[in-house]
Design a protein around this motif. Structure first.
Motif, PDB file in Angstrom:
ATOM      1  N   GLY A  64       8.343  20.184  14.177  1.00  0.00           N
ATOM      2  CA  GLY A  64       8.649  19.723  15.522  1.00  0.00           C
ATOM      3  C   GLY A  64       7.684  18.704  16.074  1.00  0.00           C
ATOM      4  O   GLY A  64       7.709  18.407  17.275  1.00  0.00           O
ATOM      5  N   LYS A  65       6.823  18.174  15.233  1.00  0.00           N
ATOM      6  CA  LYS A  65       5.802  17.230  15.699  1.00  0.00           C
ATOM      7  C   LYS A  65       5.989  15.856  15.072  1.00  0.00           C
ATOM      8  O   LYS A  65       6.852  15.646  14.225  1.00  0.00           O
ATOM      9  CB  LYS A  65       4.400  17.759  15.348  1.00  0.00           C
ATOM     10  N   GLY A  66       5.126  14.931  15.486  1.00  0.00           N
ATOM     11  CA  GLY A  66       5.148  13.590  14.929  1.00  0.00           C
ATOM     12  C   GLY A  66       4.365  13.507  13.637  1.00  0.00           C
ATOM     13  O   GLY A  66       4.056  14.514  13.004  1.00  0.00           O
ATOM     14  N   LEU A  67       4.030  12.270  13.241  1.00  0.00           N
ATOM     15  CA  LEU A  67       3.357  12.028  11.969  1.00  0.00           C
ATOM     16  C   LEU A  67       1.875  11.762  12.176  1.00  0.00           C
ATOM     17  O   LEU A  67       1.493  11.040  13.098  1.00  0.00           O
ATOM     18  CB  LEU A  67       3.967  10.807  11.278  1.00  0.00           C
ATOM     19  N   LEU A  92       4.480  13.747   3.753  1.00  0.00           N
ATOM     20  CA  LEU A  92       5.357  12.615   3.481  1.00  0.00           C
ATOM     21  C   LEU A  92       4.574  11.491   2.820  1.00  0.00           C
ATOM     22  O   LEU A  92       3.452  11.182   3.223  1.00  0.00           O
ATOM     23  CB  LEU A  92       5.977  12.093   4.782  1.00  0.00           C
ATOM     24  N   SER A 135       4.583   0.687   1.677  1.00  0.00           N
ATOM     25  CA  SER A 135       4.779  -0.480   2.523  1.00  0.00           C
ATOM     26  C   SER A 135       5.273  -1.629   1.656  1.00  0.00           C
ATOM     27  O   SER A 135       4.592  -2.051   0.728  1.00  0.00           O
ATOM     28  CB  SER A 135       3.465  -0.857   3.196  1.00  0.00           C
ATOM     29  N   ASN A 148       0.845  -1.189   0.000  1.00  0.00           N
ATOM     30  CA  ASN A 148       0.000   0.000   0.000  1.00  0.00           C
ATOM     31  C   ASN A 148       0.881   1.239   0.000  1.00  0.00           C
ATOM     32  O   ASN A 148       2.102   1.160   0.101  1.00  0.00           O
ATOM     33  CB  ASN A 148      -0.918   0.015   1.228  1.00  0.00           C
ATOM     34  N   PHE A 158      11.899   8.294  15.928  1.00  0.00           N
ATOM     35  CA  PHE A 158      10.495   7.904  16.069  1.00  0.00           C
ATOM     36  C   PHE A 158      10.394   6.408  16.287  1.00  0.00           C
ATOM     37  O   PHE A 158      11.042   5.617  15.605  1.00  0.00           O
ATOM     38  CB  PHE A 158       9.690   8.269  14.816  1.00  0.00           C
ATOM     39  N   PHE A 206      10.011   5.793   3.203  1.00  0.00           N
ATOM     40  CA  PHE A 206       9.518   7.155   3.101  1.00  0.00           C
ATOM     41  C   PHE A 206      10.235   7.961   2.025  1.00  0.00           C
ATOM     42  O   PHE A 206      11.420   7.768   1.762  1.00  0.00           O
ATOM     43  CB  PHE A 206       9.732   7.890   4.434  1.00  0.00           C
ATOM     44  N   GLY A 207       9.513   8.918   1.432  1.00  0.00           N
ATOM     45  CA  GLY A 207      10.130   9.962   0.638  1.00  0.00           C
ATOM     46  C   GLY A 207      10.628  11.066   1.559  1.00  0.00           C
ATOM     47  O   GLY A 207      10.407  11.024   2.770  1.00  0.00           O
ATOM     48  N   LYS A 208      11.297  12.079   0.969  1.00  0.00           N
ATOM     49  CA  LYS A 208      11.856  13.154   1.777  1.00  0.00           C
ATOM     50  C   LYS A 208      10.823  14.213   2.125  1.00  0.00           C
ATOM     51  O   LYS A 208      11.072  15.066   2.965  1.00  0.00           O
ATOM     52  CB  LYS A 208      13.024  13.817   1.040  1.00  0.00           C
ATOM     53  N   LEU A 215      -4.520   6.238   3.324  1.00  0.00           N
ATOM     54  CA  LEU A 215      -3.829   4.990   3.036  1.00  0.00           C
ATOM     55  C   LEU A 215      -4.542   4.325   1.869  1.00  0.00           C
ATOM     56  O   LEU A 215      -5.767   4.126   1.931  1.00  0.00           O
ATOM     57  CB  LEU A 215      -3.823   4.078   4.264  1.00  0.00           C
ATOM     58  N   GLN A 236       0.906   5.355   1.617  1.00  0.00           N
ATOM     59  CA  GLN A 236       0.300   6.186   2.645  1.00  0.00           C
ATOM     60  C   GLN A 236       0.827   7.613   2.547  1.00  0.00           C
ATOM     61  O   GLN A 236       2.011   7.823   2.267  1.00  0.00           O
ATOM     62  CB  GLN A 236       0.656   5.597   4.015  1.00  0.00           C
ATOM     63  N   ARG A 272      13.914  14.165  20.242  1.00  0.00           N
ATOM     64  CA  ARG A 272      14.854  15.035  19.529  1.00  0.00           C
ATOM     65  C   ARG A 272      16.194  14.974  20.228  1.00  0.00           C
ATOM     66  O   ARG A 272      16.337  15.452  21.350  1.00  0.00           O
ATOM     67  CB  ARG A 272      14.290  16.451  19.479  1.00  0.00           C
ATOM     68  N   GLN A 314       3.150  16.160   8.599  1.00  0.00           N
ATOM     69  CA  GLN A 314       4.025  16.416   9.746  1.00  0.00           C
ATOM     70  C   GLN A 314       4.142  17.921   9.948  1.00  0.00           C
ATOM     71  O   GLN A 314       4.637  18.638   9.081  1.00  0.00           O
ATOM     72  CB  GLN A 314       5.408  15.796   9.534  1.00  0.00           C
ATOM     73  N   LEU A 317       7.877   0.515   6.237  1.00  0.00           N
ATOM     74  CA  LEU A 317       7.523   1.697   5.459  1.00  0.00           C
ATOM     75  C   LEU A 317       8.788   2.349   4.929  1.00  0.00           C
ATOM     76  O   LEU A 317       9.736   2.565   5.670  1.00  0.00           O
ATOM     77  CB  LEU A 317       6.756   2.694   6.334  1.00  0.00           C
ATOM     78  N   MET A 331      14.750  15.180   5.321  1.00  0.00           N
ATOM     79  CA  MET A 331      14.710  13.778   4.897  1.00  0.00           C
ATOM     80  C   MET A 331      13.434  13.120   5.396  1.00  0.00           C
ATOM     81  O   MET A 331      12.820  13.554   6.358  1.00  0.00           O
ATOM     82  CB  MET A 331      15.901  13.021   5.487  1.00  0.00           C
ATOM     83  N   GLY A 332      13.078  12.031   4.732  1.00  0.00           N
ATOM     84  CA  GLY A 332      12.009  11.203   5.263  1.00  0.00           C
ATOM     85  C   GLY A 332      12.544  10.342   6.387  1.00  0.00           C
ATOM     86  O   GLY A 332      13.695  10.466   6.790  1.00  0.00           O
ATOM     87  N   PHE A 362       1.302  11.059   4.824  1.00  0.00           N
ATOM     88  CA  PHE A 362       1.337  11.566   6.186  1.00  0.00           C
ATOM     89  C   PHE A 362       1.484  13.076   6.151  1.00  0.00           C
ATOM     90  O   PHE A 362       2.053  13.648   5.229  1.00  0.00           O
ATOM     91  CB  PHE A 362       2.552  11.015   6.950  1.00  0.00           C
TER      92      PHE A 362
END
Lengths: 115, 115
Positions: A41-44, A89, A93, A32, B90, A105-107, A49, A34, B111, A38, A103, B41-42, A36
């Motif tokens: 300074g935070k998560g994903l 992002l 998978s 699959n 992460f 990931f791209g940049k 999906l 996905q 971080r 971001q 997973l 970057m991813g 995301f």
């Protein structure tokens, strides 16, 4: 080796514009894809999906498409708002040795929407 | 239900110091992952654990060790920190069914700065 590329790296648009983010991957053997979000300074946060057997998924103003054979996906954002400003992002998978999946990931594409 | 938790949130180390990043999940997931994200970057996979007692190297494992203490916890250790390990780390988890679907749940990140 699976590689994921996102174009453009950065994008600035005025509020209200429709926009498209692009993602390409080198190996079509994916489970699959996905998208995301971001925030700095935070998560994903998972947005959409798409299973490998599907062509697209929609959530509100977001629409993601998948063309597995050509190794491409697009994320379409309608009527952009300043609150959409974030990094987006793309991740695919793929099988990871024989133990499971991982997973890749791209940049990312950093989007800035001005009011 | 806290999901995936990571400690600490921030850390500054000197070159050569050691430390352990902690990750725990309360979703009864079998699979757990450690990723790192460098600026622009991813995410890249460091280590993966399919179940308690098993671990596998990912794309960038050098300089790290991991320990799957039990089903809930998956720790990442830097034995001798280097400036190149400055990054955001992460942790993620998934169960077998969700893993096949590519769905992973991410923690908020740690971080880390190595001076």
């Amino acid at each position: 080796k699976q590689e994921v590329t996102q174009i453009p790296a950065a994008l600035s648009v005025p509020e209200g514009e429709n926009l498209v983010l692009n993602c390409s991957f080198t190996d079509s053997a994916i489970y699959n894809l996905q998208w995301f979000r971001q925030d700095p300074g935070k998560g994903l946060t998972s947005l959409l999906l798409i299973q490998s057997s599907q062509r697209e998924q929609t959530s509100g103003r977001l629409n993601a498409s998948l063309d597995k054979s050509s190794g491409r996906s697009t994320l379409y954002i309608a009527a952009s708002q300043p609150g959409d400003s974030a990094t987006y992002l793309c991740a695919v998978s793929s099988i990871f040795n024989q133990a499971g999946t991982a997973l890749i990931f791209g940049k990312g594409t950093t989007l800035s929407v001005s009011s | 239900n806290a999901g995936v938790t990571q400690t600490p949130k921030f850390q500054v180390l000197k070159t050569g110091q050691s430390m352990t990043l902690q990750c725990a999940q309360d979703m009864n997931h079998n699979s757990m992952y450690w990723y790192r994200q460098d600026p622009g970057m991813g995410l890249r996979l460091i280590y993966y654990s399919a179940s308690e007692g098993t671990t596998d190297k990912g794309e960038v494992p050098n300089g790290y060790n991991v320990s799957r203490l039990n089903k809930r916890e998956f720790s990442l250790r830097l034995e001798s920190a280097a400036p190149s390990q400055t990054s955001v780390y992460f942790c993620a988890s998934s169960d077998k069914r969700r893993e096949r679907l590519g769905e992973q749940f991410f923690g908020p990140g740690t971080r880390l700065t190595v001076l």
